[in-house]
Motif scaffolding. Structure first.
Motif, PDB file in Angstrom:
ATOM      1  N   GLU A  61      23.780  35.187  63.785  1.00 50.49           N
ATOM      2  CA  GLU A  61      24.739  35.890  63.449  1.00 50.49           C
ATOM      3  C   GLU A  61      24.923  35.299  61.968  1.00 50.49           C
ATOM      4  O   GLU A  61      25.377  34.360  62.129  1.00 50.49           O
ATOM      5  N   THR A  62      25.217  35.965  61.058  1.00 45.52           N
ATOM      6  CA  THR A  62      25.751  35.673  59.783  1.00 45.52           C
ATOM      7  C   THR A  62      26.670  36.625  59.069  1.00 45.52           C
ATOM      8  O   THR A  62      27.004  37.547  59.882  1.00 45.52           O
ATOM      9  N   ALA A  63      26.960  36.376  58.146  1.00 40.91           N
ATOM     10  CA  ALA A  63      28.335  37.144  57.490  1.00 40.91           C
ATOM     11  C   ALA A  63      28.097  37.486  56.216  1.00 40.91           C
ATOM     12  O   ALA A  63      27.452  36.534  55.265  1.00 40.91           O
ATOM     13  N   LEU A  64      28.602  38.652  55.610  1.00 39.45           N
ATOM     14  CA  LEU A  64      28.038  39.050  54.222  1.00 39.45           C
ATOM     15  C   LEU A  64      29.658  38.812  53.399  1.00 39.45           C
ATOM     16  O   LEU A  64      30.720  39.285  53.835  1.00 39.45           O
ATOM     17  N   ILE A  65      29.586  38.340  52.303  1.00 40.50           N
ATOM     18  CA  ILE A  65      30.604  38.244  51.430  1.00 40.50           C
ATOM     19  C   ILE A  65      30.126  38.139  49.947  1.00 40.50           C
ATOM     20  O   ILE A  65      29.283  37.465  49.532  1.00 40.50           O
ATOM     21  N   PRO A  66      30.600  39.089  49.073  1.00 39.90           N
ATOM     22  CA  PRO A  66      31.524  40.222  49.729  1.00 39.90           C
ATOM     23  C   PRO A  66      30.640  41.274  50.467  1.00 39.90           C
ATOM     24  O   PRO A  66      29.575  41.596  50.353  1.00 39.90           O
ATOM     25  N   ILE A  67      31.621  41.952  51.210  1.00 38.52           N
ATOM     26  CA  ILE A  67      31.132  42.830  52.098  1.00 38.52           C
ATOM     27  C   ILE A  67      30.601  44.034  51.493  1.00 38.52           C
ATOM     28  O   ILE A  67      31.285  44.416  50.564  1.00 38.52           O
ATOM     29  N   PRO A  68      29.344  44.787  51.913  1.00 38.57           N
ATOM     30  CA  PRO A  68      29.257  45.960  51.198  1.00 38.57           C
ATOM     31  C   PRO A  68      30.256  46.947  51.398  1.00 38.57           C
ATOM     32  O   PRO A  68      30.780  47.188  52.439  1.00 38.57           O
ATOM     33  N   PHE A  87      45.075  40.207  46.371  1.00 39.24           N
ATOM     34  CA  PHE A  87      45.144  40.626  44.652  1.00 39.24           C
ATOM     35  C   PHE A  87      44.702  42.036  44.475  1.00 39.24           C
ATOM     36  O   PHE A  87      43.609  42.237  44.867  1.00 39.24           O
ATOM     37  N   ASN A  88      45.515  42.585  43.736  1.00 33.85           N
ATOM     38  CA  ASN A  88      44.916  43.988  43.102  1.00 33.85           C
ATOM     39  C   ASN A  88      44.900  43.826  41.703  1.00 33.85           C
ATOM     40  O   ASN A  88      45.903  43.835  41.012  1.00 33.85           O
ATOM     41  N   PRO A  89      43.852  43.677  41.091  1.00 34.57           N
ATOM     42  CA  PRO A  89      43.433  43.575  39.778  1.00 34.57           C
ATOM     43  C   PRO A  89      44.329  44.606  38.756  1.00 34.57           C
ATOM     44  O   PRO A  89      44.521  44.373  37.542  1.00 34.57           O
ATOM     45  N   ALA A 113      36.970  34.787  48.244  1.00 34.00           N
ATOM     46  CA  ALA A 113      38.092  35.869  48.329  1.00 34.00           C
ATOM     47  C   ALA A 113      37.911  36.885  47.023  1.00 34.00           C
ATOM     48  O   ALA A 113      38.121  38.069  47.186  1.00 34.00           O
ATOM     49  N   MET A 114      38.154  36.205  45.896  1.00 35.89           N
ATOM     50  CA  MET A 114      38.025  36.920  44.559  1.00 35.89           C
ATOM     51  C   MET A 114      36.626  37.684  44.501  1.00 35.89           C
ATOM     52  O   MET A 114      37.016  38.827  43.845  1.00 35.89           O
ATOM     53  N   SER A 115      35.528  37.280  44.926  1.00 42.21           N
ATOM     54  CA  SER A 115      34.401  38.317  44.833  1.00 42.21           C
ATOM     55  C   SER A 115      34.597  39.451  45.541  1.00 42.21           C
ATOM     56  O   SER A 115      34.279  40.328  45.166  1.00 42.21           O
ATOM     57  N   GLU A 116      35.293  39.284  46.728  1.00 39.41           N
ATOM     58  CA  GLU A 116      35.578  40.542  47.400  1.00 39.41           C
ATOM     59  C   GLU A 116      36.540  41.559  47.042  1.00 39.41           C
ATOM     60  O   GLU A 116      36.338  42.731  46.804  1.00 39.41           O
ATOM     61  N   VAL A 117      37.721  41.040  46.321  1.00 36.76           N
ATOM     62  CA  VAL A 117      38.488  41.497  45.598  1.00 36.76           C
ATOM     63  C   VAL A 117      37.835  42.474  44.291  1.00 36.76           C
ATOM     64  O   VAL A 117      38.289  43.544  44.147  1.00 36.76           O
TER      65      VAL A 117
END
Ligand code: ACM
Ligand code: ZN
Length: 766
Positions: free
Chosen positions: A28-35, A449-451, A492-496
């Motif tokens: 079980e792995t996780a994707l960041i940023p999620i597609p 954050f919303n850029p 977190a920034m990468s996903e934002v």
């Protein structure tokens, strides 16, 4: 297009346990940023030594070999040529977009560019077992769950910054940082190369930059706000040679990371002036700065200075292939220019309004030169003052006002407001956190954050290219400390920046982050883990107080005590808000299977007379610092000593405020105590005075005033003694506090000429 990710994630967990074949283990792995879109299937694809890969080497010359190398170095499996993993050129996809289809018999990777395919490979990499990251997989087969992914970023500029002026890091570390950006599909590294405290890029034409500007004789110890200042007495410094820089640039190019070099001007240039004093206005000798802050020594706009800067730019341009050169532009005190006959003469000659006009002239002139080299400038939002250079991109850091102004002038902007993007701020309220500059920026705030500033119209939004996290390193002497501050906020920034805003879900992110920790560990990143910390909140309902505890991950319990004793697996299980009727010390921790996860949370509650009263403020706190609102000022909880940005501190920018507290029944009151933050380096100033009005039960008013001070500490305390003879039995119905803003920040101080902030803490009434 956007399939239901939450079902997918749930389903993902099921797949792990459902495979009945004992030889098939899907980690079980996780994707960041999620597609943007994932559809998980109930089957798997197997990679072993018979698996073949095919790609057109003229298109996929980085992404193809990256995949082969990653699998070879990670697992020892050498992919041969064949049609099991196939790269397709799909021109209709956007430049950074990709599709990844993992079917039982084939993996298809489609993109219109090598960069798009590279991002598909980063996704594939995050689907693969984490042991591949450090070559410890040790099995001859790899299993991947079948899924179909269609993905593309929301923003074109996805960046991280690193200040190597205050502290410097090895070439290997810079590469490791770039590796992390690539893993997270970020595409820009803003390399802050020159500072008052050190010049870090070799410029062959000016050897004293290497001999003098690269070294400071000593460094401040402890926090800047701790007076008197103390120093370590040890020389510190170094620089990156042009050969090292070329190596790093090539390394970044192979990972689709563009480096933006920053050469600060006209301010933050004391190190260069230490090497070549004639670059300054006075010509006097100065030393490379040994402490933090903003310094008065700035470049004098003489022909010889421009010659120097143009020579520097010539060498910089030759090293960095990206289109941007960052010219700084922030925090340039104008004192030297005001007192310089050359500068004053130039203002007259060029018919400039004032020193801001001169800064504008300076930047516009450098812009012309940089444009003539085929490059564009980017600068901090101060470059708006006195007029924006014609083609400049603005990096908005002092809130979002700069971004709005620039976008309205149809200039591109990159968002990096302190409130959401300064990863040098504290990320936890726990008192054991390592020393940081101040402020409070927890993971969730970065994630939310919303850029795009809300003031922008549809038409103006397109000027927002994206955002970046900033890592200023005054308080990060080691690489490991940089990692601690950058991770996981960078994730977190990468996903934002990648995911569409309406797809973001913090709870889901946290679940994935918990899994992703293993990948960060395999990559040997010293990430901060605050997922098992507890967040406490006072709730006032109908005048009654309740204390609420929360933690970020599911499947664990919180246990607590109220008497100051340490919580253990047998302490009271938290099952809902705790009624508070007197002073208490709440201590709590997260437990799973009898074992404590993370640190103990501790909060003192001061159940003073105003807790439960009603309160109003005539101004709204600044949207970045609204804490728990007005009620937070009388909720029994004081703000942190170190972090003016936590939820118990309210921040107001340049405004006078009036706070009114009303009691249901008249109260006899003896004292009022509160604190103002006084972090002048962050533009925060305590007010000079506070005035009061008290409405008494009999309808009469009493008013009074207190001067505040001294102002040499981080906090300025207001202690007010309501000096009534006890025999009079005066009952107060309302307290009104009038708190004037400090005013403009004075010359010579950081942020001079800007409005000062007011930060106020709990108002304790007894
Ligand atoms: C900055 O933080 N001075 C851009
Ligand atoms: Zn001058």
């Amino acid at each position: 297009m956007h399939l239901n990710r939450f079902l997918s994630v749930l389903f993902l967990t099921l797949v792990v346990f459902r495979c009945s074949n004992p030889n098939v283990f899907i980690e079980e792995t996780a994707l960041i940023p999620i597609p943007q879109s994932i559809e998980i299937k109930d089957s798997y694809f197997k990679i072993n030594s018979n698996t073949g890969v095919r790609y057109d080497n003229s298109i996929f010359k980085i992404s193809g070999p990256f995949l082969k190398t990653f699998i070879k170095e990670g697992s020892g499996i050498d992919l041969m040529e064949g049609n099991d993993v196939v790269f397709y050129n799909k021109p209709q996809l956007a430049h950074e977009a990709y599709e990844l289809d993992i079917a039982p018999s084939k993996i298809s990777i489609s993109a219109s560019s090598d960069q798009g395919a590279f991002y598909a490979i980063q996704t594939l990499r995050q689907i693969l077992p984490v042991a591949l990251e450090n070559g410890t997989y040790g099995k001859t087969e790899l299993f991947l769950k079948c899924q179909t992914i269609a993905d593309a970023p929301q923003f074109e500029y996805r960046g991280m910054h690193l200040d190597v002026g205050r502290h410097m890091y090895s070439v290997d570390f810079i590469k490791k940082y770039i590796d992390a950006l690539a893993l997270l599909k970020m595409n820009t590294f803003h390399w802050h190369l020159t500072e008052d405290q050190g010049w870090r890029i070799e410029i062959k034409k000016y050897p004293k930059l290497q001999e003098v500007a690269a070294y400071r004789k000593e460094t401040l110890v402890g926090h800047y706000n701790d007076q008197p200042h103390q120093f370590d007495g040890e020389s510190y410094g170094g620089f990156y040679t042009q050969e090292q820089i070329k190596d790093i640039v090539a390394y970044a190019q192979e990972r689709f990371v563009t480096i933006i070099p920053e050469i600060e001007m006209p301010g933050h240039s004391q190190a260069a002036i230490a090497a070549y004093p004639q670059l300054g206005c006075t010509g006097n000798n100065v030393e490379v700065a040994t402490k933090w802050g903003v310094f008065e020594e700035i470049y004098c706009p003489k022909e010889s200075t421009f010659q120097f800067l143009e020579d520097v730019i010539d060498e910089v341009v030759a090293l960095f292939p990206g289109k941007y050169i960052h010219i700084g532009g922030d925090e340039a005190p104008k004192t030297r220019w005001k007192n310089c006959s050359h500068c004053q003469q130039l203002i007259k000659e060029k018919d400039l309004k004032d020193e801001h006009g001169l800064q504008s002239y300076f930047i516009a002139r450098m812009e012309r030169y940089i444009n003539s080299k085929g490059k564009q400038i980017i600068g901090w939002d101060e470059i708006l003052e006195g007029g924006l250079a014609p083609n400049a991109t603005v990096m908005s850091w002092r809130g979002t006002e700069g971004a709005v102004a620039a976008a309205r002038q149809h200039h591109n902007v990159v968002m990096t407001p302190t409130s959401h993007c300064y990863f040098d701020y504290y990320q936890s309220e726990n008192d054991e956190e390592p020393l940081a500059i101040g402020g409070f920026l927890p993971l969730e705030k970065v994630y939310q954050f919303n850029p795009i500033p809300e003031e922008l119209t549809e038409g103006e939004r397109k000027y927002v290219l994206g955002a970046q996290g900033n890592v200023w390193t005054e308080y990060m002497p080691t690489e490991s400390q940089v990692e601690y501050m950058a991770f996981p906020r960078m994730l977190a920034m990468s996903e934002v920046l990648w995911l569409d805003a309406d797809q973001k879900n913090y709870k889901d992110f946290v679940k994935r982050l918990e899994l992703f920790h293993k990948r960060l560990e395999a990559l040997d990143f010293n990430y901060a883990n605050h997922l098992y910390e507890i967040d406490g909140d006072m709730k006032i309902e109908n005048g009654e107080a309740f204390y609420e505890l929360k933690t970020q991950t599911d499947g664990k319990s919180i246990r607590y005590t109220l008497d100051g004793s340490e919580p253990n697996p047998n302490s009271v299980l938290y099952s809902g808000p705790i009624p508070i009727t007197k002073n208490a010390v709440v201590k709590a921790a997260v437990f799973k299977d009898g074992e404590q996860h993370g640190r103990v949370f501790s909060q003192r509650i001061n159940f003073h007379k105003a807790v439960g009263a009603s309160i109003s403020i005539d101004k709204k706190p600044h949207k970045a610092y609204q804490g728990s609102g007005a009620q937070g000022l009388i909720n029994g909880i004081s703000g942190s000593d170190k972090r003016f940005g936590d939820k118990e501190w309210l921040g107001f920018w340049g405004e006078d405020i009036v706070i009114t507290m009303d009691f249901e029944e008249g109260k006899s009151i003896n004292t009022i105590t509160t604190r103002f933050h006084n972090g002048n380096g962050q533009w925060i100033y305590a007010p000079k005075e506070v005035s009061y009005e008290f409405l008494l039960e009999d309808g009469s008013y009493v008013s009074d005033k207190r001067n505040l001070g001294p102002f040499d500490k981080t906090h300025v305390k207001l202690d007010y003694d309501f000096n009534t003879p006890k025999t009079m039995d005066i009952k107060v119905k309302s307290i009104i506090l009038k708190i004037p803003n400090y005013g403009m920040i004075p010359e010579g101080k950081q942020g001079a000429g800007n409005k000062a902030w007011t930060f106020i803490d709990e108002i304790i009434v007894n």
